[in-house]
Design a protein around this motif. Structure first.
Motif, PDB file in Angstrom:
ATOM      1  N   SER A   1       0.864  -4.214   5.288  1.00  0.00           N
ATOM      2  CA  SER A   1       0.858  -3.128   6.278  1.00  0.00           C
ATOM      3  C   SER A   1       0.304  -3.573   7.620  1.00  0.00           C
ATOM      4  CB  SER A   1       0.061  -1.938   5.753  1.00  0.00           C
ATOM      5  OG  SER A   1       0.702  -1.341   4.655  1.00  0.00           O
TER       6      SER A   1
ATOM      7  N   THR B   1       0.804  -1.222   0.000  1.00  0.00           N
ATOM      8  CA  THR B   1       0.000   0.000   0.000  1.00  0.00           C
ATOM      9  C   THR B   1       0.839   1.276   0.000  1.00  0.00           C
ATOM     10  OG1 THR B   1      -0.183  -0.216   2.413  1.00  0.00           O
ATOM     11  CG2 THR B   1      -2.001  -1.070   1.083  1.00  0.00           C
ATOM     12  N   THR B   2       2.157   1.164  -0.091  1.00  0.00           N
ATOM     13  CA  THR B   2       3.008   2.351  -0.198  1.00  0.00           C
ATOM     14  C   THR B   2       4.056   2.129  -1.274  1.00  0.00           C
ATOM     15  OG1 THR B   2       4.737   1.670   1.381  1.00  0.00           O
ATOM     16  CG2 THR B   2       2.755   2.729   2.298  1.00  0.00           C
ATOM     17  N   GLU B   3       4.539   3.224  -1.815  1.00  0.00           N
ATOM     18  CA  GLU B   3       5.589   3.127  -2.823  1.00  0.00           C
ATOM     19  C   GLU B   3       6.872   2.551  -2.232  1.00  0.00           C
ATOM     20  OE1 GLU B   3       5.223   3.508  -5.924  1.00  0.00           O
ATOM     21  OE2 GLU B   3       3.288   4.548  -6.054  1.00  0.00           O
ATOM     22  N   GLN B   4       7.133   2.848  -0.962  1.00  0.00           N
ATOM     23  CA  GLN B   4       8.326   2.312  -0.319  1.00  0.00           C
ATOM     24  C   GLN B   4       8.241   0.782  -0.223  1.00  0.00           C
ATOM     25  OE1 GLN B   4       9.300   3.986   3.504  1.00  0.00           O
ATOM     26  NE2 GLN B   4      10.868   2.434   3.939  1.00  0.00           N
ATOM     27  N   GLN B   5       7.082   0.276   0.177  1.00  0.00           N
ATOM     28  CA  GLN B   5       6.902  -1.179   0.214  1.00  0.00           C
ATOM     29  C   GLN B   5       7.140  -1.781  -1.169  1.00  0.00           C
ATOM     30  OE1 GLN B   5       2.960  -1.908   1.690  1.00  0.00           O
ATOM     31  NE2 GLN B   5       3.439  -1.240   3.779  1.00  0.00           N
TER      32      GLN B   5
END
Length: 399
Positions: A264, A111-115
C-alpha cells in the motif's frame, strides 16, 4: 571532464581518443549497457564501444543493493525476471563474478481484499511459468519477517526464489568479461550528438571524438529521452528521484529476512551488511535529475513503518542514498528497434525493474542486433506502443 579511458580493471589498453569506428556503439555504462556488451561479445561481435559519461555503474545501477524477482502480474515481465534470476544464480560461472546474491525471497504485504485477489491471480500466472510463489497468511508473514505487524494485514505473497544482489558487482562482472573479449569502455565521455542519414544512424559524436558505426544501442537510463531526441527517436522516459536509508549497525544483528514490501505505501526494507536498508517511493516526488538525499524523505518511511513494522520507525540511521528511476507512462520498459531509424535500438525505461531484468534484456538486445528472433518476445515493449494506443497493463511502481 577528464579524458576517456578504458575500464580500469580490465586488460584493455588506455586511450586518449575514442575509436573512430565501431560495429556497435552502446550509450550507457550501467547494468543494461554492460550486460548488452557482454552478450554481444560472447556472440562474437568484436568491435563494440560502450560510451559512458561518468564511471561505469554510477547512474541508477550504482544503488547499493538491488532486488531480483519474478513476481510480476503479466507473463512478459515474469519471464524477463525469471530468466534473469537464473542468470544471476549462474553468475559465478558466466560471466564469472561473485555478486553477493542472497536468495532471501520477496514478501509483499497486502492490506486489502482487492490486493489479495489481484496477487492471487498473478500467482496463478507465475506458478504456470515455473515461479514458486504462493499466498500466505498474516501469521506466516510475521514468522518470515518478525518486524511485520499483523494488525490490518489481510495476506501476503511470498516467493523464496527471489532476493537481492549487488548491482556494482554485476556491472563490474559484465564489464571485465566484455573487456577480455575486446570491448572498449570509453568512460568520462559524453555523447554530444548523433548523425543520421535517411533512416540510419551514421555516427555518434562525443566530447572526445566521433565514432562512425553500424548500430547504436541506447541504454542511457534516465538520460535516454535526450539520447533518443538526438537520433529523432521518441523515448518517453522521465527521471524521478528515489531515496533509501541505512540503519546504524544493529546489536543484536537483524534476523535474516525477505525483501519485504508494504504494497500500500511502497515502503520496503531488507538486510544490508550489519543493519537494514529502508526505501519508499515518494508519490509527490517531482520529475528531475536531482539526486540529493533528504531527511524529509526519511520521515515518510518512518510514518509508513509505524503502521506496518513499528520497530523500524525509531531505528537510528546512518545516512542514505538517492538515485534516479527511469519511468515510462505505463511503468513498463522500452525494449526494441526504432521503426524510424532502423539501426537505433533501445533498452531503457525500466521504472525500477532494470537491474532485475538486465541479464535477459542483454540477451534480447544481442538477438535484435544480430537480427535473430529474441529469446523472449518483447514486441509489446516497443516505444511506439504509446502512439499506437497499445499500452500494456501498468506494473505497480515498487522495487
Amino acid at each position: 571532464m577528464s579524458s576517456s579511458s578504458a575500464f580500469r580493471s580490465s586488460p584493455s589498453p588506455s586511450f586518449r581518443t575514442v575509436p573512430p569506428t565501431a560495429d556497435v556503439v552502446i550509450i550507457g555504462g550501467g547494468v543494461m549497457g554492460t550486460s548488452t556488451a557482454f552478450h554481444l561479445a560472447e556472440a562474437g561481435v568484436r568491435n563494440i564501444v560502450v560510451v559512458e559519461r561518468g564511471d561505469l555503474g554510477r547512474g541508477s545501477s550504482g544503488k547499493p543493493i538491488g532486488g531480483v524477482r519474478a513476481q510480476f502480474s503479466d507473463p512478459l515481465n515474469i519471464e524477463l525476471g525469471n530468466r534473469s534470476l537464473r542468470a544471476y544464480q549462474d553468475f559465478p560461472h558466466r560471466p564469472g563474478a561473485d555478486i553477493r546474491l542472497d536468495t532471501v525471497g520477496y514478501l509483499f504485504l497486502l492490506t486489502t481484499e482487492q490486493q489479495a485477489a489481484e496477487f492471487e491471480n498473478s500467482i496463478r500466472v507465475q506458478n504456470g511459468l515455473g515461479v514458486p510463489s504462493r499466498m500466505i497468511g498474516p501469521r506466516e508473514a510475521h514468522e518470515l519477517c518478525p518486524y511485520v505487524s499483523t494488525d490490518g494485514l489481510v495476506a501476503a505473497a511470498h516467493s523464496p526464489a527471489d532476493g537481492h544482489a549487488r548491482p556494482a558487482l554485476v556491472v563490474q562482472g559484465y564489464a571485465r568479461a566484455a573487456a577480455r573479449s575486446g570491448v572498449t569502455f570509453a568512460t568520462h565521455t559524453a555523447v554530444t550528438g548523433i548523425d543520421t542519414l535517411g533512416d540510419r544512424v551514421t555516427a555518434v559524436h562525443t566530447d572526445h571524438g566521433a565514432i562512425t558505426c553500424a548500430t547504436v544501442v541506447c541504454a542511457a537510463g534516465a538520460w535516454s529521452a535526450g539520447i533518443g531526441d538526438m537520433a529523432g527517436v521518441h523515448l518517453p522516459v522521465r527521471p524521478v528521484r528515489r531515496q533509501l536509508a541505512f540503519t546504524a549497525p544493529l546489536s543484536p544483528p537483524a534476523p535474516r529476512i525477505p525483501f519485504t514490501i508494504d504494497f500500500s505505501s511502497t515502503a520496503y526494507f531488507h538486510n544490508s551488511d550489519d543493519g537494514l536498508l529502508f526505501g519508499l517511493a515518494d508519490p509527490g516526488q517531482a520529475d528531475g535529475f536531482d539526486t540529493t538525499w533528504t531527511l524529509e524523505w526519511l520521515e515518510l518511511f518512518r510514518e509508513a513503518a509505524r503502521h506496518r513494522a513499528p520497530a523500524l520507525a525509531d531505528m537510528e540511521t546512518n545516512g542514505g542514498w538517492a538515485g534516479l528511476y527511469e519511468v515510462t507512462p505505463d511503468h513498463n520498459a522500452l525494449i526494441g528497434r526504432s521503426g524510424e531509424v532502423g539501426n537505433f535500438l533501445y533498452a531503457t525505461g525500466f521504472s525500477g525493474h532494470g537491474f532485475l531484468q538486465a541479464p535477459a534484456v542483454g540477451e534480447i538486445v544481442r538477438d535484435l542486433c544480430l537480427n535473430r528472433t529474441p529469446c523472449v518476445d518483447v514486441s509489446p515493449l516497443g516505444a511506439d506502443r504509446f502512439t499506437a494506443g497499445a499500452q500494456i497493463r501498468p506494473e505497480a511502481h515498487v522495487v
